[in-house]
Write an enzyme that holds these catalytic residues in place. Structure first.
Site, PDB file in Angstrom:
ATOM      1  N   ASP A 330       0.855  -1.173   0.000  1.00  0.00           N
ATOM      2  CA  ASP A 330       0.000   0.000   0.000  1.00  0.00           C
ATOM      3  C   ASP A 330       0.901   1.236   0.000  1.00  0.00           C
ATOM      4  OD1 ASP A 330      -2.316   1.471   0.096  1.00  0.00           O
ATOM      5  OD2 ASP A 330      -2.462   1.423   2.274  1.00  0.00           O
ATOM      6  N   ASP A 618      -4.245  -1.614   5.352  1.00  0.00           N
ATOM      7  CA  ASP A 618      -4.719  -1.102   6.640  1.00  0.00           C
ATOM      8  C   ASP A 618      -6.226  -0.919   6.681  1.00  0.00           C
ATOM      9  OD1 ASP A 618      -4.918   1.004   4.916  1.00  0.00           O
ATOM     10  OD2 ASP A 618      -3.552   2.338   5.988  1.00  0.00           O
ATOM     11  N   ASP A 622      -8.681  -3.885   2.203  1.00  0.00           N
ATOM     12  CA  ASP A 622      -7.501  -4.728   1.995  1.00  0.00           C
ATOM     13  C   ASP A 622      -7.669  -6.145   2.529  1.00  0.00           C
ATOM     14  OD1 ASP A 622      -5.961  -2.611   0.871  1.00  0.00           O
ATOM     15  OD2 ASP A 622      -5.624  -1.819   2.877  1.00  0.00           O
TER      16      ASP A 622
END
Length: 881
Positions: A330, A618, A622
C-alpha cells in the site's frame, strides 16, 4: 424489488433514486416490514470464531506429528511404555508451545459486524426516528451529520459541505468531497462514486440526506465479509516443505522397517523381536525433537521481529515473510508518512521554490526564498488567513487541528521564520469566508497598506476564468506540470477592491500555486533497494490518483515510466482474460485506483505466476487480499478487520519494518535448516546403526530408550540452543528460495549424508570391534551412547553455518549454543551417575581417561566437515552462491 437494487445507483438520476422512497415521508412501517422480510436485517453473517481448543488441536495437524503418534502407538503395542511416554511428552510440549504463540483473538468478520452496530437517523411515516442500524432496509431515507458513522450504503440526495473519510475502503489519504450529481460513467472503484456513501465510513464535516441502496451482505463491507468467510488463506513454504519432509520420513521408515522385518524373518527372529526392531528403527528415523525445536526457532524469530516492529500472529508466517518473492505494498502510511506536505510553490513571474521538511510541523525551509519578497509574503498571507486549521508548537511537539491541507499550508510561515499567529496578529482582517464544498474555496478580506485586499485559497478551476486571459495559459501550464509530478495543486488568488460584500470578485490575480503531496518515509528508499538486492519484486497498490502514485513510485524506484502504471479502470477491461492479464502484469509495478476485489485478483494473478506474495494493507478494503495472499501484512494503525485477516502486523506502519521482517524470516529459516541438518545427520547414523547391526547379526548398539534420549534430551537441548543463532551476513543478498523447493537441497543432502556416514563409521566401527573382543553388551552400549552424545556436541558447531568454517563464526553470535553443549554433556554425565537414569538408560560412569579418548574419537566429525566445507568453497559450487 431485488432487480431494481442491482442497478448502478452511481449513474442513476435523482428521479430514479427517489423511486425507492418518498422524499417527504420516507417509507411506511408496512413497507419497511415488507422489505425486511425480503432483504433481511442490516447485519453481516460472521464466520465461526476460533477457540483455544481449535488452536491447540491445530498443533496436531501435521504429517510429522502423525508419524510421532504412530510411533507412540507402536511402542504401546510392543510394551515399550517408556518410549510411548517420551513421545507423548514431546507431543504435549510442542502443542503447548505452538498454542501459546498462536493464541490471538480472531476478529476478521466479527469486527465487520461490530462496525455497523450503531444508531441511524431515519425518516419513516413522515417522522425522523433514531433506530438501530441493523433495522435499516433498502429505500430508507437517512440523515448524516459530522462525526457520524454511515450505517449502510446509500445514494445522496441532499448535501451541505459533506466530506467523508473513506480510507478504510478506498485507501485514499484525503477525505472525499461528496456531490449529488449522477456519475457520467459506470466504474467499479468505490472511490470514484462521489454521490454514494458506504457503511462503516465516517462523516468528517457537513450534513447530508441519502437513500439506502444496500444493506448487510450487499454493502461494500458486506461483500468483503463474505469473501473473508469463504477464503481460508494459503500455506507458507515452511509448512509445505515440512509436510513433504514428513511424508518422506514416513515412507523411509516404512521401507526400512519392512526391509528389516524381511531380514529378521530370514534370520529366524520371532515376531516380537521384529516389532522391537521396527520400534527402534522408527525411533531412530523420526527426528522427535524437530517439532519442538522448530516451534522454538519460529518463536525466537517472532520475538526478534517484534523488536523490529513486526508482530507475528501465526508462527509459520515468520519463515513465510522471509520466503516472499513479491511484495504488493500500500502507498499511504506505508511508503509515505500519511501527512500532506507542501513541497513546491509557484509565484507569478515563473519563480518556483522548493520546500523541505515533511509532515505537520514547521521543520524545513523554503529554499532560495527571500523573506522580503512581497509576492512570497502575499502568497503566505493568503494561505494562512484563508485557513480554518491550526498548527502550533507545544514544547518539543506540534499540535494541529483541522483539514490536512490547511495544516500543511500553516507549516509554511514557520519555514520562513515566522508563524501563522504572527501573520494573523500583524494583519487587519475585515471578513472571513469559510470553505464550502459547493464553492471549493475559502477566502478573507484584509487591509494592507490602507487598501482592502481580497485573498482566496482553493481549486484552480474555480478561479482561472476570473484571471486575466493573458495569464491563464501560463498558470494552467504551471499547474499541469505540478500535477504531472503527482502534486495536488491549489491556487492562491487576490485582488484590490473597495467592497467586501462579494464572496468572489470577478477580476482576480494569481498570488501563487502550491503543490502538496504525501511525502515518502525517509527510510523507504533504502528498504526497497535492500529488497531488490534480495531478489524481491516490489509493486505499489493504492486507491490514490495514478499521477500521484507514479510520482511516488519514481522517487522510490518502483516504477520509472507510465509503462509501469495501470489504473483500476484499465485493469477491469482485462481482468477476465487470464492470458492478457498475465502478459500485462509482466512490467506493471504501480496499480492505482484499484477496487478491493481487484487487489485480491492481483494477488491471485501473481500467485499463478508462481510468486510467493506478501501484501500490505490497513483498510477494510484490503482484508480479502490479505487473506488471499501467502502472507498478509496489516498495519498497526489499521482496522481490526485487516489485522484479523493478516498473518503479520507492522506496529509502525513502515515498509522498512517489513524489509527487516523479511531479513528475520530468512534468519529463522536458516536456523531451521541448521536444526534439521543436526537432527537428520544424527538420525541417519542411528538408522544405519540399527540396520547394519541387524544385517550382520550383531546385538543392537542402542536401545529404543537410548535413541529417544539422544533425539529428545541431549540433541534436544542443543537444537533448541541452535535456534538462538544470529543471522549470517548476506541473507539479504541472495534470491528467495523457490517456494516449491524442499527443505533438502543438494547442499543439505550432501553435508547431511557426509556427517551421518562419519558418525556411523566411528560408532559402528567401535561397536564391531568391541563385540569381536567379547565386551559386555550393556557396558558397550553405555560407551556408544556417550560417544554419540560427544559426536552431537561437536557436530552442532558444524551446523552453525552451511558454508563458513566453524572457527570463523563468532561464539558471540550465540552464547546459548555453548551453554547448550555444556548442558547436554552435563545432563548425560549426570544420567551416568544417578541410579534411576542408570537403570532406565543402562548407563554407567566412565573414568576421565576414557572420556578423553572418546572425546578424541568424536572430534573426527569436526575435522571431516571442515575439510568438506573447504573443498566446497574452493570449488565454488554454484549452489553455495
Amino acid at each position: 424489488m431485488k432487480d431494481v437494487l442491482d442497478q448502478d445507483w452511481h449513474t442513476a438520476d435523482m428521479a430514479e433514486v427517489l423511486k425507492l422512497s418518498d422524499e417527504k415521508t420516507g417509507l411506511s412501517s408496512s413497507e419497511v416490514q415488507k422489505r425486511r422480510d425480503e432483504f433481511g436485517t442490516n447485519t453481516i453473517p460472521t464466520g465461526k470464531k476460533i477457540s483455544l481448543f481449535d488452536i491447540i488441536w491445530h498443533q496436531f495437524k501435521s504429517p510429522l506429528i502423525y508419524v510421532l503418534i504412530a510411533a507412540g502407538i507402536l511402542s504401546l503395542v510392543v510394551g515399550e511404555y517408556l518410549d510411548a511416554g517420551f513421545v507423548g511428552l514431546i507431543l504435549l510440549v510442542n502443542a503447548g508451545l505452538g498454542a501459546f504463540q498462536e493464541w490471538r483473538a480472531e476478529t476478521g468478520a466479527q469486527s465487520l459486524q461490530e462496525m455497523i452496530k450503531l444508531k441511524a437517523r431515519v425518516k419513516r411515516d413522515g417522522e425522523w426516528l433514531e433506530v438501530n442500524a441493523e433495522e435499516l432496509v433498502p429505500g430508507d431515507l437517512i440523515s448524516l451529520e459530522s462525526g457520524a458513522q454511515v450505517p449502510a450504503d446509500a445514494r445522496l440526495i441532499g448535501i451541505n459541505n459533506l466530506q467523508v473519510e473513506e480510507a478504510m475502503l478506498t485507501g485514499e489519504s484525503l477525505p472525499v468531497q461528496k456531490t449529488i450529481e449522477p456519475g457520467k460513467e459506470e466504474t467499479a472503484n468505490a472511490g470514484d462514486k462521489t454521490n454514494l456513501v458506504y457503511a462503516g465510513t465516517t462523516v468528517l464535516t457537513g450534513r447530508g440526506t441519502a437513500v439506502v441502496i444496500a444493506t448487510g451482505l450487499k454493502t461494500e463491507i458486506g461483500k468483503i465479509a463474505h469473501s473473508l468467510t469463504e477464503n481460508s488463506g494459503t500455506q507458507t513454504p515452511l509448512i509445505e516443505r515440512m509436510e513433504r519432509f514428513a511424508r518422506m520420513v514416513s515412507l523411509l521408515v516404512l521401507i526400512a522397517a519392512a526391509l528389516l522385518g524381511v531380514i529378521g524373518w530370514v534370520r529366524g527372529m520371532d515376531m516380537t523381536e521384529i516389532l522391537f526392531i521396527a520400534v527402534a528403527m522408527a525411533v531412530s528415523a523420526i527426528p522427535e525433537g524437530l517439532p519442538i525445536a522448530m516451534t522454538v526457532a519460529l518463536s525466537i524469530g517472532s520475538q526478534r521481529m517484534a523488536k523490529r516492529n513486526v508482530i507475528v500472529r501465526k508462527l509459520s508466517a515468520v519463515e513465510g515473510l522471509g520466503s516472499c518473492t513479491y511484495i504488493l505494498s500500500d502507498k499511504t502510511g506505508t511508503l509515505t508518512v500519511d501527512q500532506q506536505t507542501a513541497r513546491k510553490i509557484y509565484l507569478p513571474g515563473g519563480q518556483t521554490l522548493d520546500v523541505t521538511g515533511q509532515g505537520y510541523n514547521g521543520d524545513g525551509d523554503i529554499e532560495n526564498a527571500d523573506p522580503a519578497d512581497e509576492a512570497l509574503q502575499r502568497f503566505l498571507r493568503i494561505a494562512t488567513l484563508a485557513n480554518e486549521g491550526r498548527l502550533r508548537r507545544k514544547g518539543d511537539d506540534w499540535e494541529q487541528q483541522g483539514d490536512a491541507v490547511d495544516i500543511a499550508l500553516l507549516a509554511l510561515p514557520y519555514k520562513l521564520g515566522t508563524s501563522p499567529d504572527e501573520v494573523r496578529q500583524n494583519t487587519d482582517i475585515q471578513r472571513e469566508i469559510p470553505y464550502e464544498s459547493a464553492n471549493k474555496y475559502s477566502a478573507v478580506y484584509y487591509r494592507r497598506n490602507n487598501r482592502l485586499v481580497f485573498g482566496a485559497k482553493g481549486a484552480l478551476e474555480v478561479f482561472v476564468d476570473k484571471v486575466a486571459e493573458e495569464e491563464r495559459a501560463t498558470i494552467n501550464q504551471a499547474a499541469e506540470e505540478m500535477a504531472a509530478e503527482g502534486y495536488r495543486v491549489l491556487a492562491m488568488v487576490y485582488t484590490i477592491t473597495d467592497d467586501d460584500k462579494s464572496d468572489l470578485p470577478d477580476s482576480l490575480h494569481l498570488a501563487g500555486l502550491v503543490g502538496l503531496i504525501d511525502p515518502i518515509r525517509p527510510e523507504v528508499k533504502d528498504a526497497i533497494n535492500e529488497c531488490h538486492r534480495a531478489g524481491i519484486k516490489i509493486a505499489m497498490v493504492t486507491g490514490d490518483h495514478p499521477l500521484t502514485a507514479l510520482a511516488i513510485a519514481r522517487e522510490i524506484h518502483i516504477g520509472d515510466s507510465e509503462d509501469n502504471l495501470i489504473s483500476g479502470a484499465d485493469l477491469a477491461k482485462i481482468e477476465d482474460d487470464e492470458a492478457k492479464l498475465a502478459e500485462t502484469l509482466t512490467n506493471k509495478t504501480v496499480f492505482a485506483r484499484v477496487s478491493p476485489e481487484q487487489k485480491r485478483l492481483l494477488v491471485k494473478a501473481f500467485q499463478a505466476r508462481n510468486e510467493f506474495v506478501a501484501i500490505t494493507g490497513d483498510g477494510v478494503n484490503d482484508a480479502p487480499a490479505l487473506r488471499q495472499a501467502n502472507i498478509g501484512v496489516a498495519m498497526g494503525s489499521g482496522t481490526d478487520v485487516t489485522r484479523g485477516a493478516a498473518s503479520i502486523v507492522v506496529k509502525d506502519d513502515n515498509f522498512a519494518s517489513i524489509a527487516a521482517g523479511v531479513e528475520e524470516g530468512r534468519f529463522s529459516y536458516d536456523n531451521i535448516r541448521k536444526i534439521v541438518y543436526l537432527l537428520i545427520a544424527t538420525g541417519i547414523a542411528e538408522v544405519l546403526l540399527v540396520m547394519l547391526s541387524t544385517i550382520f547379526g550383531l546385538p543392537k548398539p542402542l536401545t529404543a530408550v537410548q535413541l529417544l534420549w539422544l533425539n529428545v534430551v541431549t540433541n534436544g537441548i542443543q537444537d533448541v540452543a541452535l535456534a538462538f543463532e544470529k543471522g549470517e551476513p548476506g541473507a539479504m543478498l541472495r534470491k528467495p528460495r523457490d517456494p516449491n523447493e524442499g527443505i533438502f537441497d543438494r547442499q543439505m543432502i550432501s553435508q547431511t549424508m557426509v556427517a551421518g556416514l562419519v558418525m556411523t563409521i566411528v560408532v559402528f566401527g567401535l561397536w564391531v570391534m568391541w563385540m569381536n573382543e567379547g565386551r559386555d553388551e550393556v557396558s558397550s552400549r553405555s560407551d556408544i551412547l556417550l560417544i554419540m552424545v560427544l559426536l552431537q556436541n561437536f557436530h552442532v558447531f558444524n551446523c552453525r553455518s552451511e558454508t563458513e568454517s566453524t572457527f570463523r563464526v563468532p561464539l558471540s553470535n550465540n552464547y546459548f549454543l555453548l551453554g547448550g553443549v555444556l548442558l547436554a554433556q552435563g545432563v548425560h554425565i549426570a544420567a551416568m551417575h544417578i541410579p534411576i537414569t542408570q537403570r532406565l538408560l543402562e548407563t554407567e560412569p566412565n573414568p576421565m581417561n576414557e572420556w578423553l579418548l572418546f572425546f578424541g574419537y568424536a572430534s573426527v566429525i569436526l575435522v571431516v566437515i571442515e575439510v568438506y566445507k573447504w573443498i566446497l568453497r574452493r570449488n565454488r559450487t554454484p549452489y553455495l552462491a
